[in-house]
Design a protein around this motif. Sequence first.
Motif, mmCIF file in Angstrom:
data_model
loop_
_atom_site.group_PDB
_atom_site.id
_atom_site.type_symbol
_atom_site.label_atom_id
_atom_site.label_comp_id
_atom_site.label_asym_id
_atom_site.label_seq_id
_atom_site.Cartn_x
_atom_site.Cartn_y
_atom_site.Cartn_z
ATOM 1 N N LYS A 11 -65.560 22.622 74.599
ATOM 2 C CA LYS A 11 -64.817 23.687 75.489
ATOM 3 C C LYS A 11 -65.499 24.951 75.300
ATOM 4 C CE LYS A 11 -62.180 25.464 78.175
ATOM 5 N NZ LYS A 11 -62.229 25.217 79.533
ATOM 6 N N GLN A 12 -66.027 25.447 76.436
ATOM 7 C CA GLN A 12 -66.664 27.067 76.476
ATOM 8 C C GLN A 12 -65.798 27.852 76.864
ATOM 9 O OE1 GLN A 12 -70.457 25.460 78.139
ATOM 10 N NE2 GLN A 12 -71.383 27.385 77.385
ATOM 11 N N LYS A 42 -58.842 24.701 66.421
ATOM 12 C CA LYS A 42 -57.894 23.665 66.194
ATOM 13 C C LYS A 42 -56.792 23.539 67.589
ATOM 14 C CE LYS A 42 -55.857 25.627 62.905
ATOM 15 N NZ LYS A 42 -56.340 26.721 62.224
ATOM 16 N N SER A 43 -56.469 24.870 67.843
ATOM 17 C CA SER A 43 -55.509 25.009 69.097
ATOM 18 C C SER A 43 -55.998 24.650 70.299
ATOM 19 C CB SER A 43 -54.678 26.423 68.860
ATOM 20 O OG SER A 43 -53.900 26.666 67.699
ATOM 21 N N THR A 44 -57.409 25.151 70.416
ATOM 22 C CA THR A 44 -57.974 24.987 71.687
ATOM 23 C C THR A 44 -58.459 23.276 71.884
ATOM 24 O OG1 THR A 44 -59.197 26.881 71.199
ATOM 25 C CG2 THR A 44 -60.092 25.405 72.923
ATOM 26 N N ALA A 45 -58.466 22.729 70.848
ATOM 27 C CA ALA A 45 -58.739 21.267 70.906
ATOM 28 C C ALA A 45 -57.399 20.790 71.422
ATOM 29 C CB ALA A 45 -59.190 20.626 69.517
ATOM 30 N N MET A 46 -56.287 20.993 70.839
ATOM 31 C CA MET A 46 -55.095 20.340 71.182
ATOM 32 C C MET A 46 -54.564 20.845 72.608
ATOM 33 S SD MET A 46 -54.298 18.291 69.036
ATOM 34 C CE MET A 46 -55.966 18.031 68.565
ATOM 35 N N LYS A 47 -55.017 21.956 72.965
ATOM 36 C CA LYS A 47 -54.566 22.425 74.369
ATOM 37 C C LYS A 47 -55.573 21.843 75.476
ATOM 38 C CE LYS A 47 -52.830 26.858 73.245
ATOM 39 N NZ LYS A 47 -52.893 28.273 73.137
ATOM 40 N N VAL A 48 -56.648 21.235 74.946
ATOM 41 C CA VAL A 48 -57.348 20.354 75.889
ATOM 42 C C VAL A 48 -56.787 19.227 76.182
ATOM 43 C CG1 VAL A 48 -59.813 18.932 76.010
ATOM 44 C CG2 VAL A 48 -59.701 21.582 75.463
ATOM 45 N N LEU A 49 -56.167 18.771 74.834
ATOM 46 C CA LEU A 49 -55.632 17.276 74.846
ATOM 47 C C LEU A 49 -54.289 17.315 75.541
ATOM 48 C CD1 LEU A 49 -55.157 14.437 73.823
ATOM 49 C CD2 LEU A 49 -54.197 15.439 71.601
ATOM 50 N N TYR A 53 -56.260 23.272 79.111
ATOM 51 C CA TYR A 53 -57.645 23.519 79.447
ATOM 52 C C TYR A 53 -58.337 22.512 79.935
ATOM 53 C CZ TYR A 53 -56.993 27.684 76.443
ATOM 54 O OH TYR A 53 -56.443 28.951 75.696
ATOM 55 N N PRO A 54 -59.028 22.536 81.051
ATOM 56 C CA PRO A 54 -59.856 21.425 81.108
ATOM 57 C C PRO A 54 -61.156 21.230 80.394
ATOM 58 C CG PRO A 54 -60.287 23.065 82.926
ATOM 59 C CD PRO A 54 -59.262 23.728 82.024
ATOM 60 N N LEU A 55 -61.402 20.085 80.059
ATOM 61 C CA LEU A 55 -62.604 19.777 79.113
ATOM 62 C C LEU A 55 -64.162 20.201 79.759
ATOM 63 C CD1 LEU A 55 -63.702 16.820 79.709
ATOM 64 C CD2 LEU A 55 -62.317 16.334 77.790
ATOM 65 N N ASP A 56 -65.057 20.817 79.100
ATOM 66 C CA ASP A 56 -66.253 21.052 79.685
ATOM 67 C C ASP A 56 -67.380 19.886 79.322
ATOM 68 O OD1 ASP A 56 -65.289 23.338 80.836
ATOM 69 O OD2 ASP A 56 -65.850 24.603 79.022
ATOM 70 N N GLY A 57 -66.819 18.983 78.524
ATOM 71 C CA GLY A 57 -67.960 18.051 78.108
ATOM 72 C C GLY A 57 -67.188 16.951 77.257
ATOM 73 N N GLY A 58 -67.701 15.699 77.225
ATOM 74 C CA GLY A 58 -67.285 14.604 76.501
ATOM 75 C C GLY A 58 -66.038 13.840 77.191
ATOM 76 N N GLU A 59 -65.475 13.146 76.168
ATOM 77 C CA GLU A 59 -64.372 12.494 76.941
ATOM 78 C C GLU A 59 -63.121 12.053 76.032
ATOM 79 O OE1 GLU A 59 -64.796 8.704 78.525
ATOM 80 O OE2 GLU A 59 -66.125 7.961 77.009
ATOM 81 N N ILE A 60 -62.038 11.870 76.439
ATOM 82 C CA ILE A 60 -60.779 11.761 75.509
ATOM 83 C C ILE A 60 -60.321 10.306 75.857
ATOM 84 C CG2 ILE A 60 -58.571 12.622 74.965
ATOM 85 C CD1 ILE A 60 -59.152 15.344 75.516
ATOM 86 N N ILE A 69 -57.154 14.013 81.717
ATOM 87 C CA ILE A 69 -56.074 14.905 81.407
ATOM 88 C C ILE A 69 -56.159 16.173 82.608
ATOM 89 C CG2 ILE A 69 -54.039 15.920 80.063
ATOM 90 C CD1 ILE A 69 -55.745 14.215 77.926
ATOM 91 N N LYS A 70 -55.160 16.058 83.600
ATOM 92 C CA LYS A 70 -55.580 16.797 84.573
ATOM 93 C C LYS A 70 -54.571 18.339 84.261
ATOM 94 C CE LYS A 70 -55.553 13.602 87.896
ATOM 95 N NZ LYS A 70 -54.568 12.864 88.649
ATOM 96 N N ASN A 71 -53.338 18.117 83.906
ATOM 97 C CA ASN A 71 -52.379 19.166 83.438
ATOM 98 C C ASN A 71 -51.468 18.749 82.426
ATOM 99 O OD1 ASN A 71 -50.505 18.001 85.016
ATOM 100 N ND2 ASN A 71 -51.524 19.000 86.762
ATOM 101 N N PRO A 72 -50.890 19.753 81.974
ATOM 102 C CA PRO A 72 -49.643 19.595 80.900
ATOM 103 C C PRO A 72 -48.673 18.431 81.555
ATOM 104 C CG PRO A 72 -49.819 21.533 81.030
ATOM 105 C CD PRO A 72 -50.892 21.235 81.965
#
Lengths: 515, 347, 334
Positions: A11-12, A42-49, A53-60, A69-72
Motif C-alpha cells: 500500500k503506497q 499495522k493499522s494501514t494493513a488492517m484498513k486494507v483488509l 484502502y484499496p491495495l496497490d499490490g499483492g493479494e489477500i 475487498i472493495k469497501n468496508p
Amino acid sequence: MKIIEFKNVSKQFGTFFANQDLSFSVESGTIHGLIGENGAGKSTAMKVLFGIYPLDGGEILISEKPSLIKNPIHAMSLGIGMVHQHFMLAETETVLDNIILGHEPTSFFGIINREVAQKELQKISESYGLHFSKWNEPVSRLSVGEQQRVEIIKLLYQKSEVLILDEPTAVLIPQEVKELFTNLRRLKDEGKTIILISHKLKEVLEYTDAVTVMRRGKVVGTKVTRDTNEDELAEMMVGRKVSFTYQGERKILASQVKPKSVLQVKNLSTVKTNEPLKDISFELNPGEILGIAGVQGNGQSELLRFLSHPSSMASKANGEYYIQGRSVSHASPLELRNKGVGLVPEDRISEGLLLQQDMTENFILGQQEDPRYISRGFINRKAVTAQVQNKIKEFDIRPPYTTVWAGKMSGGNQQKLLMARALDPDPSILFVAHPTRGVDVGAIEKIHDAIMQERNKGKAVMLFSSELDELMDLSDRILVFFDGKIQAEFSRREFDSWDIGRTMGGGDKAAGGEQ
Amino acid sequence: MKAITMNASMRALVKSILGAMLGLFLGLMICWFTGESPIKILKILFQSAFGSGYDFGMTLFYTAPLLLTGLAVAIPFKSGLFNIGAEGQLTMGALAASAVAVVAPNVQSPVLAIALAVVFAFVGGGIWGAIPGFLKAKRGSHEVITTIMLNFIAAGVSAYFTLYVLKDPNSAQAETLLLPSVYHLKAFECFNGAPMGPLIFWLLALVVFLYFWMWHSVWGYELKAVGENEKAAGVYGISKQKIWMSSMFLAGGVAGLVGIIEVLGNSHRFKIGFSADYGFVGIAVALVARGNILGIIPSALLFGILQKGAGSLDLETDKVTRDLSYIIQGLIILGVAAEGLWTRKRK
Amino acid sequence: MQSIQKLALVLGSLLVLSHSAMAEIKVGLVLEKSGKDDKSFNASAYQGVKRAEKELGVTTKTVEAPDNSAYESLQRAFSEKKFDIIVAVGFHQLESVRNNAARFPNQKFVLVDEDAKMPNVRSVMFEEQEGSYLVGALAALHSKAGKVGFMGGMDVPLIRRFQLGYEAGVKKINPKAEVLSNYLGVTGEAWNNPPKAKELAFDQFNRGAEVIFVAAGNSGLGVFDAAQEKNKLAIGVDSNQNWVKPGYVLTSMLKHVDEAVFDSIKLYKEGKFTTGLIRYGVQSKGVDYAMDENNAKLVTANDRKKLEALRADIITGKIKVPDYYLIQNGQKKK
C-alpha cells in the motif's frame, strides 16, 4: 485453516510505502497479535483488509480464496469486522440503534422492529458471556470499556468471523483490560478469530496465540507466542536491542550536594473549594529531576497550568511563585520563556502542535518573537528551517524533512519535536509532561536521554507522568499528589513502587515504613 | 522535500481550478439543454469581460470590491472565524467615506482628501468588523450570528444617515450629498467611461502586501496558530482574543475600502443598495481561492467576469437570462467544494 | 404606358414599404433589479413594451439589471447596437441615463419616474400624490371609526409622496381621521417581505385601522392576506391588484407605467416623439384608482361620484394635493 492470508500486499501513499510486500497468515480460531512501533504500518494493513484502502499490490486470501475487498461493507459481508481505536458510535443514540445501524430488522413498510433486535442482541450477549443489557441507554452514558463491548457486540451482530481490534487497551484501565481479554478468549473458544493490533508487548505475550511483528511497513516475522519473549519481540520491533529501564548516565552534581533552589512555589491554592490544589509549597533545584506522581485528576494538570501560564490562572488561584527569586505569580508564557522556562505540554495533539503545519511552523510556536528568528521585523524562516534541520539530526526526528506536517508524524516523533522546541532556547528550567505517552519504544529512549542530559547539565527539570516506572527511572525526587495536596515526598533512595503506589491512593508514607 | 509542499499548495490550486472548470462546464451544459450553444455563451462572457476598453474597465470595477471582500473573509478564516459580515462592513466603510464631505468639505489637496477618505472607510468598516471580534473574544458570541445581525444593523444605520443626516435634498433617491470634486478618483481614459483607474493597482498591491504580511509577520503567524489550534496557541502565550479582535478589525477595514471604489471612484456619494452583494460573493471568492491570499486575485476576477456577464447574457441571447450567471457561480462554488469529495475518494 | 407607370408606382411604393419594414423600430427596455416578475412597476413597463410589440410591430428586447451598477453598461450596449429607443425604468437609472444621454446625444431615451433634464430624454413622471389622494378619500369613506393605515416599503422620498397624498385624501373626507403608518425596512428586502408586512398589518388592524394602503412592492401580498384574515380592507398599488384577494382589496392605486411606455413608443413610430418632462396625473388617468368586477360590490356608485368630483377639483386646481417633492425642495430653501 488459514482464515486470512496476506500475499505480498503493498500500500503506497504517494511515493511512501506504508505497507511493502506484506506476507503472513492468521489461523482460524486464534488470537493473533500484530505488533510494531507507531507508524510501522499495522493499522494501514488492517484498513486494507477491512476495505478502507484499496491495495496497490499483492493479494489477500480469505478462507484460502483470493478476495478483492472493495469497501468496508463488502468486508463485513465476508465476515470481517473492525473496532477502530476511536470508536465509531453516535454518542447521543441508544446502544441498540448504534448496533443495528445499517442492519435493521424491519417489519412491513420498513418500520424498524426494535424488539426483535433487542432479543437477538440479548442472545448474542449471553451466548458469548458478555453480560451486557443497557440496550436502551445512550452511548454517551457508558464507560469507555462498555463502549468497547458495544463495538464488539456490533461485530457479532453483523456475524463477523474475524474481529480486528486496533489498540483496544489504549483507553482502558487495568481492570477493564483484564475483562476485555477474558471476553476475547471466550470468543475464541466459540470459534471466532481475533486480530489484535498493539504495541504493548506484555499484553501480546500474555493473551495471543501467535504474533506478527512489523517494522517500517514490512513484516519482520511471525512467531508462536509461547516460543518467544519480550526481548526478542522488542528487538524485532525496533531493529536493535532495547532495554526497558533507563541505562544512561546519572551524574552527581555539586548543586545536589548544596541545593539552592531556582523555583519556589508557596501556598498555592485554587480559589474554588471544589477545585484541586490545596496549599502547595515546594522548591525545585538545579540539576535535579523532580517527578510529579499521582492518579490523573488530583491536581497535577492544574499545577502545570499554573507553572507554565500563571496569568491564565490569575483569577482562579492564589499563591506565590518565584523564579530565580523574582515573583512570576502573574507572568505570561512569554515572560516565563524569557526567564528560562521550557515546556513540553501535557497533550501533544491538543496543546502542543499545529497538525496541519509543517515542522518549521511548529518549531516556532511560542518562540515566534525570538530575536534569532526575526530579521527586520519579520519571521526569518530560513533561520528557523536551518535550526530545525539541526534538531532533526540531534533528536533523530523522522521523517527527516522540515516540510512534513506535524499531523503526519508518529507520536514519538511529534514528542521529539516538542522536546527539541522546548530545549531550543536552552532553558534553565524545564517542565515536561507525559513525554512518552503513546510513544514507541525506540523514541522513549531518545526522549529519556534528552531529559537526563538536561539534568546532567545542571538544569532544573519537573517531570509530570502517569507512568510510575518512568518517574522512578528518571527522578531524583518524587512528589505524590492526592486530592490537590502533596501527599508525600520521596527521595531517590526511598523509591519503592509499593510505597509510592499507596500514597497515590491516599495512604500515608509513614504507614508503609511501619509495615 | 521542498517539492512536497510546493506540490501540496500547487495541487490545492490545481484542484480548485479543476473544481471551478467542472462548475463552469455543468453551467454550460445547462444552457445547452435550453438550446443555446455553450460556445456562444462562452464567447458572450469573454466579449462581455474583455470585448472593449469599457467592458474590461467594468469587469475590473466588479472585480475590485471582490478582491477586498475576498480578503475580508479569508483573513479571519485563518484565525478560525467565519466572517459573514463583509456586506455590513463595506456598507459602513462606504457610508464613512461619504461622510468626509460633511466632516472636511474644504480640503484642497487631492492626496490629503483621498487619504482622509481611505482612513474613514477603513476605520468605518474596521469598527464594524471589530464589534463581532470583540463579542467573540470577550463573550464567546458566535461570529456567524453577530456578523449576520450586524449586516442588518449596518443597513439600518446607513439608511438613517442617508435619509436624515447626509441626505441630498435635491434627489428623490436614497443617496447622500455629492462629494466635492477633490474627492473624485480618476478613471483611465482607455476605459472609456468605466469607473476604474489606478486604484486597481493599489488594490492589487494591497492583496500582495497582505499575502506577504500574513506569511512573514509575527502577527500572521500567531493568527494562523490560533486558527489551527487555539488551545495550543494559548498554552504558548498567544492571546486568541487579541488575534480575533485584530483580524476582524483588519477584515472589516479592508471590506470598508469597497467604499473607496464606490464612493470616490464611481458615484461620488453613498447610495443605498449600491453593492452587488459583494460581501456575500466575497465568501465564494475566498472559498474558491481556498484561503490562499494570492489566489483571491484570479478568484475575484472570475466572479467579476460572471457578474459583468450576467447582464450581457440577458442581452445577447433569447433564452438565457442573468440567472444563468448565478447558476454558474453556484455550480463553481459547488464544484470547488465538492472537489474535496472526489479527490479524497481517489486516494 | 399608363399601366407601366401604375406598375412602377406600385412597385415603388412596395419598395418603400418593404424598406420601412426592414428599418423596423427597435426598443430596448432596461428593468430594475427586481425584474419583470415584480407584479408591479417593472412588470407594468414590460407589459407596455410587449403591447407595443404586438400592436405597433416594433422589435423589443428586455434586460433585467443584475445589480445597481449594471444600468449604464446595459443602456450603453443597446445604444451601441443601434436601438432606436431605450426605455429605462426606475429612479435608480437617473444617473446612468444622464451619462449615456450625454455620451450618445443622438440616442433617444425614455426614463420612467425621474426627470433626467437632458435634451434627448423623455422623462415620464407620475403624480403619485394625486392618485393616492383619491384612494385616501375612498379609504376614509370606508372607515366608520375614522382610522386607516398606510404601509410603505422603504422610507424614501417617492413613498413619502404616496403617504402625503394619501393622508390629504383621508383628511379631506374626514378631518378627524387618524392615519397609522409603518415602513417595512431599510434594505431591498423591504420590497419583498410579505410576512413582515402581514405582521405589521395585523398590528394596524388591531389598533383599529379599517383600510390599509400598501405601497411596498411584493410585500403588499402580506397585507392582503392580513385583510382577508381580519375581514378588513386593503388598497393595492402600481398595477391592478384587485384580483389578488377579491372582496378584500378595496381598490388599487394605479400607476400606468405601461400606458406611458406604450405611448412613448407609439409617438416615436408616428414621428411625434418629444423629449422633456411629461407628467401623468389624474387628468390623463396616468394615475388612477382601479375599478373592475372584483371590487364592483365594494365601491358604491355614491363613492365613485365623490371620487370623480375630487378628480375634477384636482384638475381645475381647486384642490391642491401636497407634493412631498416640492415640500422637500422647500425645506432645502429654508
